[in-house]
Write an enzyme that holds these catalytic residues in place. Structure first.
Site, PDB file in Angstrom:
ATOM      1  N   THR A 176       0.818  -1.215   0.000  1.00 36.06           N
ATOM      2  CA  THR A 176       0.000   0.000   0.000  1.00 36.06           C
ATOM      3  C   THR A 176       0.856   1.273   0.000  1.00 36.06           C
ATOM      4  O   THR A 176       2.018   1.263   0.398  1.00 36.06           O
ATOM      5  CB  THR A 176      -0.916   0.012   1.235  1.00 36.06           C
ATOM      6  OG1 THR A 176      -0.133  -0.118   2.423  1.00 36.06           O
ATOM      7  CG2 THR A 176      -1.929  -1.124   1.169  1.00 36.06           C
ATOM      8  N   LYS A 218       2.523  -4.906   3.522  1.00 38.68           N
ATOM      9  CA  LYS A 218       3.739  -4.094   3.538  1.00 38.68           C
ATOM     10  C   LYS A 218       3.325  -2.648   3.320  1.00 38.68           C
ATOM     11  O   LYS A 218       3.007  -2.235   2.211  1.00 38.68           O
ATOM     12  CB  LYS A 218       4.728  -4.507   2.444  1.00 38.68           C
ATOM     13  CG  LYS A 218       6.125  -3.891   2.674  1.00 38.68           C
ATOM     14  CD  LYS A 218       6.875  -3.543   1.401  1.00 38.68           C
ATOM     15  CE  LYS A 218       6.501  -2.223   0.823  1.00 38.68           C
ATOM     16  NZ  LYS A 218       6.902  -1.028   1.617  1.00 38.68           N
ATOM     17  N   THR A 233       2.302   3.268 -11.666  1.00 42.91           N
ATOM     18  CA  THR A 233       2.239   2.306 -12.764  1.00 42.91           C
ATOM     19  C   THR A 233       3.577   1.606 -12.961  1.00 42.91           C
ATOM     20  O   THR A 233       3.632   0.393 -13.197  1.00 42.91           O
ATOM     21  CB  THR A 233       1.806   3.016 -14.058  1.00 42.91           C
ATOM     22  OG1 THR A 233       0.491   3.563 -13.870  1.00 42.91           O
ATOM     23  CG2 THR A 233       1.777   2.064 -15.238  1.00 42.91           C
ATOM     24  N   GLY A 277       3.952  -1.009 -10.317  1.00 43.52           N
ATOM     25  CA  GLY A 277       3.003  -2.076 -10.578  1.00 43.52           C
ATOM     26  C   GLY A 277       3.484  -3.031 -11.655  1.00 43.52           C
ATOM     27  O   GLY A 277       3.334  -4.253 -11.533  1.00 43.52           O
ATOM     28  N   GLU A 292      -4.105  -1.109  -8.548  1.00 41.45           N
ATOM     29  CA  GLU A 292      -4.696   0.230  -8.649  1.00 41.45           C
ATOM     30  C   GLU A 292      -3.521   1.174  -8.814  1.00 41.45           C
ATOM     31  O   GLU A 292      -2.802   1.476  -7.858  1.00 41.45           O
ATOM     32  CB  GLU A 292      -5.515   0.545  -7.393  1.00 41.45           C
ATOM     33  CG  GLU A 292      -6.412   1.754  -7.550  1.00 41.45           C
ATOM     34  CD  GLU A 292      -5.797   3.015  -6.997  1.00 41.45           C
ATOM     35  OE1 GLU A 292      -5.275   3.810  -7.817  1.00 41.45           O
ATOM     36  OE2 GLU A 292      -5.824   3.211  -5.783  1.00 41.45           O
ATOM     37  N   CYS A 331      -4.672   9.623  -6.001  1.00 41.07           N
ATOM     38  CA  CYS A 331      -4.597   9.039  -7.341  1.00 41.07           C
ATOM     39  C   CYS A 331      -5.745   9.489  -8.233  1.00 41.07           C
ATOM     40  O   CYS A 331      -5.669   9.369  -9.453  1.00 41.07           O
ATOM     41  CB  CYS A 331      -4.548   7.523  -7.259  1.00 41.07           C
ATOM     42  SG  CYS A 331      -5.894   6.807  -6.305  1.00 41.07           S
ATOM     43  N   GLU A 385       1.490  12.514 -14.317  1.00 43.17           N
ATOM     44  CA  GLU A 385       0.797  12.780 -13.065  1.00 43.17           C
ATOM     45  C   GLU A 385       1.643  13.685 -12.173  1.00 43.17           C
ATOM     46  O   GLU A 385       2.860  13.521 -12.081  1.00 43.17           O
ATOM     47  CB  GLU A 385       0.520  11.445 -12.356  1.00 43.17           C
ATOM     48  CG  GLU A 385      -0.372  11.543 -11.156  1.00 43.17           C
ATOM     49  CD  GLU A 385      -0.707  10.180 -10.575  1.00 43.17           C
ATOM     50  OE1 GLU A 385      -1.749  10.053  -9.908  1.00 43.17           O
ATOM     51  OE2 GLU A 385       0.076   9.217 -10.791  1.00 43.17           O
ATOM     52  N   PHE A 424       0.798  14.824  -8.607  1.00 43.81           N
ATOM     53  CA  PHE A 424       0.771  14.494  -7.177  1.00 43.81           C
ATOM     54  C   PHE A 424       1.232  15.699  -6.340  1.00 43.81           C
ATOM     55  O   PHE A 424       2.122  15.597  -5.498  1.00 43.81           O
ATOM     56  CB  PHE A 424       1.622  13.264  -6.872  1.00 43.81           C
ATOM     57  CG  PHE A 424       0.794  12.123  -6.325  1.00 43.81           C
ATOM     58  CD1 PHE A 424      -0.212  11.562  -7.091  1.00 43.81           C
ATOM     59  CD2 PHE A 424       1.004  11.626  -5.051  1.00 43.81           C
ATOM     60  CE1 PHE A 424      -1.002  10.528  -6.594  1.00 43.81           C
ATOM     61  CE2 PHE A 424       0.230  10.584  -4.551  1.00 43.81           C
ATOM     62  CZ  PHE A 424      -0.776  10.037  -5.318  1.00 43.81           C
TER      63      PHE A 424
END
Length: 513
Positions: A180, A206, A264, A267, A284, A318, A414, A416
């Site tokens: 996470t 984790k 991403t 991931g 996600e 996100c 992105e 953020f």
């Protein structure tokens, strides 16, 4: 907006922040009841130390909050083994009993919401009111999946033969690795774990290295709720230990599934690791949400939505809007009202201060990225209408950019952070094309009062979540997830539990007609 007006508002913003650096010299104290401030890992129902520790700091001040056990591959393996042992009994627990335990866990989160919110504020910088909102959101997934646990239904299919019956059983997939992010250090765990435990799976969590304390507080409350040993495990670790821990969690044969929320790029790395053992995966991943305001929109409603969607958690979610597209007919009116809303509605400071709406970014790397995007945009002709400056530490002024084009970095990746770039457009087709030009598709927003346009655009946007005249979308009742490179699978809703279930076909033959 005239040049004189721009200069005046930029001066006003800076004057409003004049006292800001002085407030950061105060010493803020995390006043938390001892049982919830845990610093060891949690494996097989026991609090475990590691050979070393790593610091967790308040991103607003840089002050150290705690030293946390820096677990490595050995502790991760112990957690996986414990989860596998616990799975053999947990999958046999009735759905009613799993539901009861999740409900007790929900009740404890609600009871301790004040302490849990302070923990979130101090380890990730979020304003306290937002942290309280996150705790409620986090708890809501335990409540939702405590109810969904009793609604996992199989099926009976009409057989083509008289001497057999076709049955479908739904069974838990097994041990699940939960990885996470830091921006929602409590809710991103319960959204996954609530579904997993309701289905009968066991988990190893984790948490992000920046925010392990919320995860460990959840473990303390899980233990108090009576969640059996080994069902919920937490392995905190530093950035340096993350690769070795991730290797175990994504490759160990005892792990049946991984669920990840994050970038991403990360991931994709985890999917490659999981491929050798063909694990189930839920991802996600990154977003790059468009926010479109059409000429028919209620401008005041659109401004309110833009403020909520962009500046929640200082732009660090996100589903934050990243690319703002405003149609020519209302462009000037929207920009004027938005600038005024930023002037009057945003205040930077430590998250524990009651009037703070904007905390720090999580670390200096995050602030560096926002600065880079602003510099790139200005170099290519963008105009800074509000903010634009980096302040002390990782604080950034909320920034409004005009004259933005699709060639600029802030429209291609992105952010953020609290950067709001506005692109002016002329036609609906143009706006939809720009919105869909990204290789990710998590959320998208648009404002319109034209029913036909609403249907056209909602169906045309290549995203998993669409907000129509609404800037805040997340709720446990609705499925959360994206398309394209924003991931795979859905979290929350009645669909979320299916990510942790296998469908088994059972053919019962030899029956006498």
């Amino acid at each position: 907006m005239s040049a004189v007006c721009v200069l005046r508002t930029r001066c006003f913003l800076r004057q409003g922040l004049a006292g800001f650096p002085a407030t950061m010299h105060r010493r803020y104290s995390l006043d938390l009841s001892a049982p919830l401030l845990r610093t060891q890992g949690y494996v097989d129902g026991r609090w475990v130390s590691a050979a070393s520790v790593f610091p967790v700091s308040d991103p607003a001040t840089g002050q150290e909050i705690a030293l946390v056990a820096d677990c490595g591959a050995a502790e991760a393996k112990q957690a996986v083994d414990a989860a596998h042992r616990a799975f053999q009994s947990w999958k046999q627990v009735t759905a009613k009993e799993r539901s009861h335990l999740l409900r007790k866990w929900f009740d404890l989160l609600t009871q301790h919401r004040g302490d849990l919110a302070r923990l979130i504020t101090f380890e990730c910088g979020k304003p306290l009111q937002e942290s309280l909102g996150e705790v409620a959101y986090s708890a809501s997934f335990l409540e939702w999946f405590s109810e969904e646990a009793r609604r996992v239904y199989g099926d009976v299919i009409p057989s083509p033969a008289k001497d057999r019956k076709i049955l479908l059983l739904k069974q838990p997939v097994g041990v699940t690795s939960i990885i996470t992010p830091w921006n929602f250090p409590s809710a991103m765990i319960t959204r996954k774990v609530g579904a997993a435990l309701a289905a009968g799976c066991t988990v190893v969590v984790k948490p992000a290295e920046d925010t392990p304390l919320s995860a460990l507080a959840l473990a303390e409350l899980a233990e108090q709720a009576g969640i059996p040993a080994g069902v919920f495990n937490v392995v905190p670790c530093s950035r340096e230990k993350t690769p070795s821990v991730g290797q175990v969690l994504c490759t160990d044969p005892l792990v049946a599934k991984i669920s990840f929320t994050g970038s991403t790029a990360t991931g994709k790395m985890l999917l490659k690791l999981a491929a050798d053992t063909v694990k189930r995966a839920s991802m996600e991943l990154g977003g790059h949400a468009p926010f479109i305001v059409f000429d028919s929109a209620d401008v005041d409603l659109a401004v309110d939505g833009a403020m909520a969607s962009k500046f929640r958690n200082s732009g660090q979610t996100c589903v934050c809007s990243n690319r703002f597209l405003v149609q020519s007919g209302i462009y000037h009116r929207f920009m004027e009202k938005l600038g005024h809303a930023m002037d009057t509605g945003l205040r930077l400071g430590h998250g524990s201060e009651p009037d703070t709406t904007q905390g720090p970014l999580i670390n200096s790397r995050a602030a560096d990225k926002v600065v880079e995007q602003i510099s790139d945009a200005v170099a290519q002709g963008a105009t800074v209408l509000r903010g634009g400056a980096r302040l002390q530490g990782s604080f950034m002024e909320p920034t409004l950019l005009a004259d933005v084009t699709t060639h600029m970095l802030c429209t291609r990746e992105e952010t953020f952070g609290p950067l709001l770039p506005v692109i002016r457009f002329n036609t609906e087709e143009e706006a939809v094309a720009i919105a869909n030009s990204s290789n990710v598709g998590l959320a998208g927003y648009f404002y319109s009062q034209d029913p036909s346009q609403i249907w056209r655009v909602a169906e045309a946007l290549e995203v998993g979540i669409v907000g129509v005249n609404e800037g805040l979308l997340s709720t446990p009742e609705a499925p959360f997830g994206g398309v394209k490179q924003s991931g795979m699978g859905r979290e929350g809703s009645k669909y979320g539990i299916n990510e942790y279930l296998e469908v088994k076909y059972m053919c019962f033959g030899g029956l006498k007609p």
